[in-house]
Design a protein around this motif. Structure first.
Motif, PDB file in Angstrom:
ATOM      1  N   GLY A 482       6.971  37.133  20.522  1.00  0.00           N
ATOM      2  CA  GLY A 482       7.304  37.566  19.176  1.00  0.00           C
ATOM      3  C   GLY A 482       6.131  37.362  18.217  1.00  0.00           C
ATOM      4  N   ILE A 483       5.957  38.301  17.298  1.00  0.00           N
ATOM      5  CA  ILE A 483       4.885  38.263  16.299  1.00  0.00           C
ATOM      6  C   ILE A 483       5.510  37.936  14.942  1.00  0.00           C
ATOM      7  N   SER A 484       4.990  36.912  14.281  1.00  0.00           N
ATOM      8  CA  SER A 484       5.565  36.578  12.971  1.00  0.00           C
ATOM      9  C   SER A 484       5.311  37.733  11.999  1.00  0.00           C
ATOM     10  N   ARG A 485       6.288  37.982  11.146  1.00  0.00           N
ATOM     11  CA  ARG A 485       6.181  39.105  10.213  1.00  0.00           C
ATOM     12  C   ARG A 485       4.982  38.926   9.280  1.00  0.00           C
ATOM     13  N   ASP A 486       4.743  37.704   8.842  1.00  0.00           N
ATOM     14  CA  ASP A 486       3.599  37.454   7.952  1.00  0.00           C
ATOM     15  C   ASP A 486       2.281  37.770   8.643  1.00  0.00           C
ATOM     16  N   SER A 487       2.182  37.360   9.923  1.00  0.00           N
ATOM     17  CA  SER A 487       0.954  37.618  10.680  1.00  0.00           C
ATOM     18  C   SER A 487       0.737  39.119  10.839  1.00  0.00           C
ATOM     19  N   PHE A 488       1.826  39.827  11.138  1.00  0.00           N
ATOM     20  CA  PHE A 488       1.737  41.281  11.298  1.00  0.00           C
ATOM     21  C   PHE A 488       1.274  41.939   9.997  1.00  0.00           C
ATOM     22  N   ASN A 489       1.901  41.557   8.898  1.00  0.00           N
ATOM     23  CA  ASN A 489       1.555  42.157   7.602  1.00  0.00           C
ATOM     24  C   ASN A 489       0.090  41.911   7.242  1.00  0.00           C
ATOM     25  N   LYS A 490      -0.355  40.674   7.405  1.00  0.00           N
ATOM     26  CA  LYS A 490      -1.734  40.336   7.045  1.00  0.00           C
ATOM     27  C   LYS A 490      -2.739  41.085   7.914  1.00  0.00           C
ATOM     28  N   THR A 491      -2.441  41.178   9.212  1.00  0.00           N
ATOM     29  CA  THR A 491      -3.366  41.845  10.135  1.00  0.00           C
ATOM     30  C   THR A 491      -3.516  43.315   9.769  1.00  0.00           C
ATOM     31  N   LEU A 492      -2.383  43.976   9.480  1.00  0.00           N
ATOM     32  CA  LEU A 492      -2.453  45.403   9.159  1.00  0.00           C
ATOM     33  C   LEU A 492      -3.068  45.643   7.784  1.00  0.00           C
ATOM     34  N   GLU A 493      -2.698  44.818   6.835  1.00  0.00           N
ATOM     35  CA  GLU A 493      -3.247  45.002   5.485  1.00  0.00           C
ATOM     36  C   GLU A 493      -4.743  44.779   5.467  1.00  0.00           C
ATOM     37  N   LYS A 494      -5.206  43.862   6.298  1.00  0.00           N
ATOM     38  CA  LYS A 494      -6.643  43.608   6.392  1.00  0.00           C
ATOM     39  C   LYS A 494      -7.366  44.842   6.920  1.00  0.00           C
ATOM     40  N   GLY A 495      -6.700  45.639   7.719  1.00  0.00           N
ATOM     41  CA  GLY A 495      -7.298  46.867   8.261  1.00  0.00           C
ATOM     42  C   GLY A 495      -6.921  48.089   7.457  1.00  0.00           C
ATOM     43  N   ASN A 496      -6.390  47.850   6.240  1.00  0.00           N
ATOM     44  CA  ASN A 496      -6.007  48.955   5.343  1.00  0.00           C
ATOM     45  C   ASN A 496      -4.945  49.854   5.968  1.00  0.00           C
ATOM     46  N   LEU A 497      -4.012  49.244   6.677  1.00  0.00           N
ATOM     47  CA  LEU A 497      -2.894  49.982   7.273  1.00  0.00           C
ATOM     48  C   LEU A 497      -1.595  49.530   6.626  1.00  0.00           C
ATOM     49  N   ASP A 498      -0.619  50.428   6.611  1.00  0.00           N
ATOM     50  CA  ASP A 498       0.659  50.149   5.956  1.00  0.00           C
ATOM     51  C   ASP A 498       1.646  49.535   6.962  1.00  0.00           C
ATOM     52  N   PRO A 499       2.007  48.259   6.804  1.00  0.00           N
ATOM     53  CA  PRO A 499       2.946  47.620   7.725  1.00  0.00           C
ATOM     54  C   PRO A 499       4.310  48.310   7.736  1.00  0.00           C
ATOM     55  N   LEU A 500       4.738  48.807   6.587  1.00  0.00           N
ATOM     56  CA  LEU A 500       6.051  49.448   6.506  1.00  0.00           C
ATOM     57  C   LEU A 500       6.086  50.766   7.266  1.00  0.00           C
ATOM     58  N   LEU A 501       4.928  51.403   7.409  1.00  0.00           N
ATOM     59  CA  LEU A 501       4.850  52.665   8.141  1.00  0.00           C
ATOM     60  C   LEU A 501       4.797  52.419   9.644  1.00  0.00           C
ATOM     61  N   ILE A 502       3.992  51.448  10.059  1.00  0.00           N
ATOM     62  CA  ILE A 502       3.755  51.227  11.490  1.00  0.00           C
ATOM     63  C   ILE A 502       4.786  50.293  12.119  1.00  0.00           C
ATOM     64  N   GLY A 503       5.354  49.363  11.316  1.00  0.00           N
ATOM     65  CA  GLY A 503       6.304  48.391  11.847  1.00  0.00           C
ATOM     66  C   GLY A 503       7.442  48.998  12.644  1.00  0.00           C
ATOM     67  N   PRO A 504       8.184  49.983  12.101  1.00  0.00           N
ATOM     68  CA  PRO A 504       9.312  50.567  12.829  1.00  0.00           C
ATOM     69  C   PRO A 504       8.897  51.276  14.120  1.00  0.00           C
TER      70      PRO A 504
END
Length: 699
Positions: A482-504
């Protein structure tokens, strides 16, 4: 030739007392232990003791015990009472000069030296001219008359210390007419009044037969319960506890628990290993249960619980088909591996790719198909040894030779159509077992004919099956980290990607605290396809780096470290509990001797309660004996005690399994028991199994 520099160092050591003290084998701990005086049970604060036979406790006596032990089968429980003064006849009997022998039998257990110390102190206090002889290297010392007369210097050097170093130990049984005759001759030569046998179930069985054989010779035989496995527990026919545990158990459990607790700390720090901890306990899981209470590992297997397992789904399926599936009763090796896998997968889902598993060494004895193999192979080996001049393991020294012999047995059964203990089906099933496990199942039995579980890599067997099944679950996409939601958000935001778009697109539980990659995404290729399908990237585009990084974090890597806890714990210096227990057992043994008892086991009633409630008693050994299979034959032996799955302590552990598994975000519920001590107040002063059972009675 020594160099000048080496000579100077030698002189420095010889002249400097401070250096000598630092490199001496006498530590501060050793000095403190030797000087420590264990507390005495209330009865021993008196000048004398007497024993009173009581009819309060009854036993279900086996007909074979009545037949073979006629002179001691009538023994009753003896309760010790203290006397501040006594009449001349009692003083004369109590304080007469005696020659007493004592022997250790079987593996070491912390507290044994204090049994000797208690016996020695009591004997010398009653009559300074009495002699206590320690037989060397176990029962062989009795057979060969190898002994040492114990002195103050010898006994004082070992007070409150672990091991059986004072007189050593051995595993020989006095189980033949020749050995019995030689033992009786030793007792005659030393003019022994009494012999104390400190040992486990087999040793106390030996004590009963010796008591019967030497009854007319006037040599008293007293047994003392010793085993770290905790499988000597005595109850009467009504279930009244007369001996709650043998000495050594508490120390070994604490020793194992301290080491396993350290692994819990390491595991949750390094977060990459599953530590598989096999603890001693050949036919009972008492140590595993106590260790679980002491440390709260993520998974603990209790063999007696597995034996009671019933697969309800298979029973219902069979019922619908109008049949009965008898294989649904009892745990199989395959199903057990699935249970372990379920815990590992669930922890992985909340980001915990690590943990601690505790396994009793004898867990395989409670697995159906393994138990069948053991019983059959025990019988085959015993029959071969009884019908040949040599023994099975000498004639078939390597695994292939042993397997060939089994094939011949199966072939005979098939061609002649007769019943044999080893048939073609057995042979086929056995051939499916890994070679190292076949080797283990065919290993040489111990001197009592018991299967040596400590020689079998139980943990390796189970983990082999676990790894195989985890691989299948991984391929099916059902084993993910399992990937923590905070870790996922930070990783994607750091790469200028939208977590809400890619998460689902990536996760089947997007929005929760720990995110699980979808089952269908099991490789870079399937990840690429999912991103294209949901129009995150186009055909031919590379997977965005942050997304690939998250995916790789979700891929589990199951790594194990195997540990065995046995010899280290049984060689530990005794806890405060075992120091006091062992010493008072020695005092009890002398009191039984001084009051004319034989065929009794020295014991302390109410061990599970506070120390001031302890009651030294003598328990008759003969009524405790039952018929069991040994070396392929039915033998009269002292019955072992396994974990009571209806006891409060077990049911509390069962209730807390889910919590201890830790399949939830956040810290695990690990417990720190601390190291073994002998006088510190913060040490657990008795086993936690005792504490829980007593607390449950108060409710």
């Amino acid at each position: 030739m020594q160099s000048k520099e080496n000579i100077n160092i030698t002189q420095l050591i010889q002249k400097n007392s401070a250096i000598q003290q630092v490199v001496s084998n006498i530590s501060n701990e050793l000095v403190a232990r030797r000087e420590h005086k264990p507390a005495l049970c209330k009865v021993f604060l008196n000048e004398f003791t007497k024993t009173v036979e009581t009819d309060d406790y009854k036993f279900d006596i086996h007909v074979e015990a009545k037949k073979r032990l006629p002179d001691i089968i009538v023994n009753k429980v003896r309760v010790l009472e203290g006397l501040s003064s006594a009449d001349d006849s009692l003083i004369k009997k109590y304080c007469k000069k005696r020659n007493i022998g004592i022997v250790f039998s079987g593996g070491p257990a912390p507290g044994g030296h204090n049994v000797i110390a208690g016996l020695y102190d009591a004997a010398k206090k009653a009559n300074p001219e009495s002699s206590v002889y320690g037989f060397l290297l176990g029962p062989d010392g009795i057979i060969e008359n190898e002994c040492v007369e114990l002195t103050d210097d010898i006994v004082n050097a070992y007070r409150n210390l672990g091991g059986f170093g004072m007189i050593k130990t051995g595993r020989t049984k006095i189980d033949s007419k020749e050995k019995m005759s030689l033992s009786k001759e030793t007792c005659r030569k030393l003019e022994l009044d009494a012999l104390i046998i400190v040992g486990g179930d087999d040793s106390n069985t030996n004590a009963a037969f010796l008591a019967q054989e030497m009854y007319k010779d006037g040599v008293q035989i007293i047994g003392v319960p010793k085993t770290i496995d905790g499988d000597i527990q005595v109850r009467d026919a009504k279930g009244t506890v007369l001996c709650a545990i043998s000495f050594g158990f508490h120390t070994a459990a604490l020793s194992f628990a301290n080491s396993i607790s350290n692994l819990c700390t390491d595991s949750s720090s390094d977060v990459k290993y599953w530590h598989i901890c096999k603890v001693m306990g050949r036919v009972a899981s008492h140590l595993a249960l106590e260790v679980a209470l002491q440390t709260h590992p993520n998974i603990t297997l209790i063999g007696e619980d597995l034996a009671n397992y019933v697969d309800i789904r298979r029973l219902e399926k069979a019922k619908q088909e109008g049949t009965t599936d008898y294989t649904a009763f009892g745990m199989t090796l395959r199903h057990l591996s699935r249970v372990i896998c379920d815990g590992i997968v669930r922890r992985g889902a909340v980001g915990k790719n690590f943990g601690v598993i505790v396994i009793p060494e004898g867990v395989l004895e409670f697995i159906n198909e393994i138990q069948v193999f053991i019983i059959k192979l025990n019988t085959i080996i015993a029959k071969y040894n009884s019908t040949h001049d040599t023994d099975f393991h000498s004639d078939f020294p390597v695994l292939e030779d042993k397997l060939e012999y089994l094939r011949r047995l199966a072939k005979t059964a098939r061609e002649e159509g007769t019943f044999t203990i080893w048939n073609t089906r057995d042979d086929d099933l056995f051939n499916d077992v890994p070679a190292f496990f076949q080797e283990g199942l065919l290993t040489e039995r111990d001197s009592h004919g018991n299967f040596q579980f400590s020689q079998v890599e139980t943990d390796k067997v189970l983990m082999g099956l676990v790894k195989d099944y985890l691989k299948i679950l991984k391929e099916k996409g059902r084993y993910k980290i399992g990937i923590s939601r905070d870790s996922f958000n930070k990783t994607l935001e750091k790469g200028n990607l939208d977590p809400l778009l890619i998460g689902p697109v990536l996760f089947n539980n997007f929005g929760e605290d720990f995110l699980i990659v979808k089952d269908s995404i099991t490789s870079i290729k399937t990840l690429n396809q999912a991103l294209i399908r949901d129009e995150i990237i186009r055909e031919g585009d590379k997977i965005p780096g942050p997304v690939e990084k998250i995916y790789k974090k979700s891929i589990p890597s199951f790594k194990t470290q195997l540990h065995f806890y046995g010899y280290d714990g049984r060689g530990n210096d005794p806890s405060g509990f075992d120091c006091v227990y062992g010493y008072n057992l020695g005092l009890t043994a002398f009191s039984l001797i001084a009051n004319g008892a034989t065929g009794q086991m020295a014991a302390i009633k109410n061990l599970e309660k506070a120390f001031e409630k302890w009651e030294p008693i003598g328990i008759p050994i003969a009524p405790l004996m039952r018929i069991e299979e040994r070396k392929g034959k039915m033998e009269l032996v002292l019955e072992k005690t396994i974990v009571d799955v209806n006891a409060p302590c077990f049911n509390i552990v069962k209730e807390l399994r889910e919590k201890w598994l830790g399949a939830y975000p956040g810290d695990d519920d690990y417990r720190k028991p601390g190291p073994v001590r002998f006088i510190e107040k913060c040490e657990e002063n008795r086993p936690l199994t005792f504490v829980l059972n007593e607390l449950a009675k108060e409710e």
